[in-house]
Design an enzyme around this catalytic site. Structure first.
Site, PDB file in Angstrom:
ATOM      1  N   PHE A 248     -28.318  -4.082  -1.426  1.00 17.11           N
ATOM      2  CA  PHE A 248     -28.396  -3.936  -2.850  1.00 17.11           C
ATOM      3  C   PHE A 248     -29.837  -3.351  -2.902  1.00 17.11           C
ATOM      4  O   PHE A 248     -30.563  -4.768  -3.077  1.00 17.11           O
ATOM      5  CB  PHE A 248     -28.143  -4.998  -3.711  1.00 17.11           C
ATOM      6  CG  PHE A 248     -27.839  -4.648  -5.037  1.00 17.11           C
ATOM      7  CD1 PHE A 248     -26.958  -4.093  -5.921  1.00 17.11           C
ATOM      8  CD2 PHE A 248     -28.963  -5.376  -5.964  1.00 17.11           C
ATOM      9  CE1 PHE A 248     -26.960  -4.137  -7.284  1.00 17.11           C
ATOM     10  CE2 PHE A 248     -28.891  -5.172  -7.504  1.00 17.11           C
ATOM     11  CZ  PHE A 248     -27.952  -4.682  -8.099  1.00 17.11           C
TER      12      PHE A 248
ATOM     13  N   LEU B 133     -33.103  -3.175  -5.427  1.00 17.30           N
ATOM     14  CA  LEU B 133     -33.380  -2.932  -6.864  1.00 17.30           C
ATOM     15  C   LEU B 133     -34.845  -3.207  -6.693  1.00 17.30           C
ATOM     16  O   LEU B 133     -35.704  -2.488  -7.222  1.00 17.30           O
ATOM     17  CB  LEU B 133     -32.873  -3.970  -7.727  1.00 17.30           C
ATOM     18  CG  LEU B 133     -33.252  -4.031  -9.099  1.00 17.30           C
ATOM     19  CD1 LEU B 133     -33.212  -2.868  -9.810  1.00 17.30           C
ATOM     20  CD2 LEU B 133     -32.599  -5.112  -9.846  1.00 17.30           C
TER      21      LEU B 133
ATOM     22  N   ARG C 293     -25.820 -14.524  -9.662  1.00 13.14           N
ATOM     23  CA  ARG C 293     -26.483 -15.557 -10.375  1.00 13.14           C
ATOM     24  C   ARG C 293     -25.536 -16.685 -10.639  1.00 13.14           C
ATOM     25  O   ARG C 293     -25.623 -17.947 -10.279  1.00 13.14           O
ATOM     26  CB  ARG C 293     -27.107 -15.451 -11.466  1.00 13.14           C
ATOM     27  CG  ARG C 293     -28.413 -14.525 -11.503  1.00 13.14           C
ATOM     28  CD  ARG C 293     -28.781 -13.968 -12.536  1.00 13.14           C
ATOM     29  NE  ARG C 293     -30.162 -13.163 -12.522  1.00 13.14           N
ATOM     30  CZ  ARG C 293     -30.702 -12.720 -13.403  1.00 13.14           C
ATOM     31  NH1 ARG C 293     -30.125 -12.489 -14.620  1.00 13.14           N
ATOM     32  NH2 ARG C 293     -31.812 -11.934 -13.169  1.00 13.14           N
TER      33      ARG C 293
ATOM     34  N   GLU D  54     -32.787 -13.475  -7.855  1.00 14.85           N
ATOM     35  CA  GLU D  54     -31.887 -13.539  -9.035  1.00 14.85           C
ATOM     36  C   GLU D  54     -32.344 -14.106 -10.056  1.00 14.85           C
ATOM     37  O   GLU D  54     -31.602 -14.758 -10.753  1.00 14.85           O
ATOM     38  CB  GLU D  54     -30.497 -14.235  -8.467  1.00 14.85           C
ATOM     39  CG  GLU D  54     -30.107 -13.721  -7.221  1.00 14.85           C
ATOM     40  CD  GLU D  54     -29.317 -12.500  -7.290  1.00 14.85           C
ATOM     41  OE1 GLU D  54     -29.369 -11.879  -8.218  1.00 14.85           O
ATOM     42  OE2 GLU D  54     -29.068 -11.806  -6.185  1.00 14.85           O
TER      43      GLU D  54
HETATM   44  C1  FAD Z   1     -34.707 -14.306   0.125  1.00  9.79           C
HETATM   45  C2  FAD Z   1     -34.925 -13.340  -1.010  1.00  9.79           C
HETATM   46  C3  FAD Z   1     -33.829 -12.306  -0.798  1.00  9.79           C
HETATM   47  C4  FAD Z   1     -33.925 -11.281  -1.932  1.00  9.79           C
HETATM   48  N1  FAD Z   1     -32.737 -10.367  -1.815  1.00  9.79           N
HETATM   49  C5  FAD Z   1     -32.969  -9.329  -2.691  1.00  9.79           C
HETATM   50  C6  FAD Z   1     -31.968  -8.166  -2.607  1.00  9.79           C
HETATM   51  O1  FAD Z   1     -30.927  -8.229  -1.935  1.00  9.79           O
HETATM   52  N2  FAD Z   1     -32.205  -7.134  -3.459  1.00  9.79           N
HETATM   53  C7  FAD Z   1     -33.176  -7.007  -4.096  1.00  9.79           C
HETATM   54  O2  FAD Z   1     -33.141  -6.093  -5.156  1.00  9.79           O
HETATM   55  N3  FAD Z   1     -34.280  -7.901  -4.370  1.00  9.79           N
HETATM   56  C8  FAD Z   1     -33.891  -9.089  -3.657  1.00  9.79           C
HETATM   57  N4  FAD Z   1     -34.907 -10.107  -3.602  1.00  9.79           N
HETATM   58  C9  FAD Z   1     -36.205  -9.998  -4.644  1.00  9.79           C
HETATM   59  C10 FAD Z   1     -36.069 -11.239  -5.795  1.00  9.79           C
HETATM   60  O3  FAD Z   1     -35.197 -10.514  -6.679  1.00  9.79           O
HETATM   61  C11 FAD Z   1     -37.395 -11.053  -6.099  1.00  9.79           C
HETATM   62  O4  FAD Z   1     -38.306 -11.716  -5.504  1.00  9.79           O
HETATM   63  C12 FAD Z   1     -37.735 -11.525  -7.731  1.00  9.79           C
HETATM   64  O5  FAD Z   1     -36.966 -11.046  -8.745  1.00  9.79           O
HETATM   65  C13 FAD Z   1     -38.905 -12.187  -7.880  1.00  9.79           C
HETATM   66  O6  FAD Z   1     -39.830 -10.970  -7.843  1.00  9.79           O
HETATM   67  P1  FAD Z   1     -41.278 -11.088  -7.024  1.00  9.79           P
HETATM   68  O7  FAD Z   1     -41.077 -11.664  -5.825  1.00  9.79           O
HETATM   69  O8  FAD Z   1     -41.776  -9.655  -7.267  1.00  9.79           O
HETATM   70  O9  FAD Z   1     -42.267 -12.105  -7.881  1.00  9.79           O
HETATM   71  P2  FAD Z   1     -43.018 -11.676  -9.362  1.00  9.79           P
HETATM   72  O10 FAD Z   1     -42.145 -10.851 -10.299  1.00  9.79           O
HETATM   73  O11 FAD Z   1     -44.306 -11.010  -8.750  1.00  9.79           O
HETATM   74  O12 FAD Z   1     -43.187 -13.106  -9.844  1.00  9.79           O
HETATM   75  C14 FAD Z   1     -44.471 -13.958  -9.375  1.00  9.79           C
HETATM   76  C15 FAD Z   1     -44.252 -15.039 -10.204  1.00  9.79           C
HETATM   77  O13 FAD Z   1     -44.676 -14.699 -11.709  1.00  9.79           O
HETATM   78  C16 FAD Z   1     -43.770 -15.349 -12.358  1.00  9.79           C
HETATM   79  N5  FAD Z   1     -43.724 -14.446 -13.576  1.00  9.79           N
HETATM   80  C17 FAD Z   1     -43.192 -13.035 -13.536  1.00  9.79           C
HETATM   81  N6  FAD Z   1     -43.120 -12.437 -14.854  1.00  9.79           N
HETATM   82  C18 FAD Z   1     -43.320 -13.618 -15.615  1.00  9.79           C
HETATM   83  C19 FAD Z   1     -43.494 -13.797 -17.243  1.00  9.79           C
HETATM   84  N7  FAD Z   1     -43.077 -13.001 -18.020  1.00  9.79           N
HETATM   85  N8  FAD Z   1     -43.622 -14.963 -17.623  1.00  9.79           N
HETATM   86  C20 FAD Z   1     -43.907 -16.102 -16.899  1.00  9.79           C
HETATM   87  N9  FAD Z   1     -44.038 -16.041 -15.406  1.00  9.79           N
HETATM   88  C21 FAD Z   1     -43.536 -14.887 -14.908  1.00  9.79           C
HETATM   89  C22 FAD Z   1     -42.707 -15.414 -11.618  1.00  9.79           C
HETATM   90  O14 FAD Z   1     -41.752 -16.031 -12.214  1.00  9.79           O
HETATM   91  C23 FAD Z   1     -43.136 -15.961 -10.311  1.00  9.79           C
HETATM   92  O15 FAD Z   1     -43.206 -17.111 -10.463  1.00  9.79           O
HETATM   93  C24 FAD Z   1     -34.990 -11.307  -2.814  1.00  9.79           C
HETATM   94  C25 FAD Z   1     -35.897 -11.756  -2.747  1.00  9.79           C
HETATM   95  C26 FAD Z   1     -36.108 -13.206  -1.694  1.00  9.79           C
HETATM   96  C27 FAD Z   1     -37.124 -14.070  -1.501  1.00  9.79           C
END
Ligand code: FAD
Length: 394
Positions: free
Chosen positions: A139, A141, A253, A373
């Site tokens: 998936f 995204l 979730r 998630e």
């Molecule tokens: C093991 C693993 C499996 C995953 N599997 C999938 C998958 O199968 N498919 C898929 O599509 N994605 C997947 N993901 C991606 C996951 O959904 C993202 O890592 C997650 O949404 C966070 O995005 P980011 O890592 O880019 O962090 P960022 O969005 O860059 O966030 C960094 C920090 O900033 C904070 N932050 C961001 N915006 C705000 C705000 N408005 N206010 C306060 N704080 C904020 C966040 O909470 C976090 O602490 C996976 C991630 C991991 C680690």
């Protein structure tokens, strides 16, 4: 270390008798998954974790167990209730978050995207094989520059005659390097749409992200899409816009809310058993007040988390659950679970930092679980918006 001197009682495991809230059929599902975890995951997880290996061969076995697309109906899917699905996720994650993550990516994200938004032909083509674990899905995204804010995804799809052409990058995509099919969310002239992209399509590359310090028995990848051409029939016809992927994320979730409690319970049980048999100062360490306080705090949070999960599950089965209520369970249960695993590790002393004991492995896994998630912060903002009616995301 000396031999155990005290028994673990049923009350130590289910203090409030939360089990009485489950029907016999639900407990049967739980027992089946628990036995599978005992037989197939516990004896092998340390080796998989150390080698950073996802046991691909387990996919069919998990299909036979009936935990892939577990709560979906028709098309060869098991059609179980939300509570049964939750209990299964809890037991799987008591084995390892990586294995529960497999079931989530396959069932809650990918299969549910096809089930909710696919054409009849797409459902017939993919869902039965995925429910059996014969076919694997992923998936896509998240992107390198679009995580918490998926409205910023840049991957694009444009129509060229009878083909859609996709270009872009995805990051953190579970299972992508071993998947047969990828649900790719991409920007089109009409808004964000989902596409079923065979991973064998020319221009599709999945590179495993490694080394990781948690979630090691699980695969995540960076995907590159370079002029990937798929037929017009690859478009998921049932949804336009971000509400499509978000609906799938809600399913995952929900499962995580239960799953995290499995990691917490397993860590608590490991710590309790150890505290009862480990002697220091001529007494079991479980006899110290400070130790008992730690154990009591774990029991409080595990039992409260379970009550949240059961209540949320019953609402989901009744069709009354709201997405912002799922945020309550995901935020609370994962946050508490990671705290429990870390505290459990302290009770194990030095031994707790080895792979011989589960809590630190669980805690490391949960670092990822609290991020994917929807991070803690994102779920806090969702709840904050629900409470105040004021969005504070930007
Ligand atoms: C093991 C693993 C499996 C995953 N599997 C999938 C998958 O199968 N498919 C898929 O599509 N994605 C997947 N993901 C991606 C996951 O959904 C993202 O890592 C997650 O949404 C966070 O995005 P980011 O890592 O880019 O962090 P960022 O969005 O860059 O966030 C960094 C920090 O900033 C904070 N932050 C961001 N915006 C705000 C705000 N408005 N206010 C306060 N704080 C904020 C966040 O909470 C976090 O602490 C996976 C991630 C991991 C680690």
């Amino acid at each position: 270390m000396t031999e155990p001197t005290h028994e673990i009682t049923p009350m130590a495991i289910d203090y409030l008798n939360v089990d009485s809230l489950f029907a016999a059929e639900e407990l049967k599902v739980r027992e089946r998954v628990r036995s599978f975890v005992d037989a197939r995951i516990r004896p092998n997880i340390n080796a998989w974790y150390e080698a950073a290996r996802f046991p691909r061969e387990l996919a069919r076995e998990l299909g036979e167990l009936g935990v892939l697309g577990m709560h979906l109906r028709g098309y060869g899917c098991p059609g179980r209730s939300a509570v049964e699905y939750g209990l299964a996720m809890l037991e799987l994650e008591a084995g390892d978050s990586g294995l529960r993550t497999f079931a989530s990516v396959q069932g809650s994200l990918t299969m549910s995207a096809i089930h909710k938004f696919g054409s009849e032909a797409q459902k017939e083509r993919w869902l039965p094989g995925m429910a059996k674990g014969e076919l694997i899905g992923c998936f896509g995204l998240t992107e390198p520059d679009a995580g918490s804010d998926p409205s910023r995804i840049q991957t694009g799809a444009r129509l060229e005659g009878n083909y859609w052409v996709l270009d872009g990058r995805k990051r953190w995509i579970g299972l992508a390097s071993i998947a047969d099919i990828a649900v790719i969310w991409a920007r089109t002239e009409d808004g964000i749409r989902g596409f079923l992209v065979p991973t064998s399509a020319p221009g599709f590359t999945a590179t495993v992200i490694e080394p990781k310090l948690g979630m090691r028995a699980s695969i995540q990848c960076e995907i590159t899409l370079k002029q990937v051409r798929v037929g017009r029939e690859s478009l998921l016809p049932g949804v336009t816009g971000l509400k499509g992927p978000l609906a799938c994320l809600n399913e995952a979730r929900y499962g995580i809310m239960w799953g995290a409690l499995g990691a917490a319970r397993d860590s608590y049980e490991a710590a309790l058993a150890y505290a009862l048999r480990r002697h220091q100062f001529d007494r079991p360490i479980a006899s110290f007040q400070l130790t008992q306080q730690k154990l009591v705090d774990m029991v409080l949070e595990i039992q409260k988390g379970l009550l949240v999960a059961v209540h949320t599950g019953r609402q989901k089965d009744a069709g009354t659950l709201r997405p912002e209520q799922i945020s309550f369970g995901k935020l609370n249960n994962v946050r508490q679970a990671i705290a429990i695993c870390r505290e459990a590790r302290t009770l194990l002393g030095g031994n707790g930092i080895t792979l011989d004991y589960t809590p630190m492995r669980h805690a490391n896994n949960l670092e990822a679980v609290r991020t994917y998630e929807g991070t803690d912060e994102v779920h806090t903002l969702i709840m904050g918006r629900a409470i105040t009616q004021i969005p504070a995301f930007a």
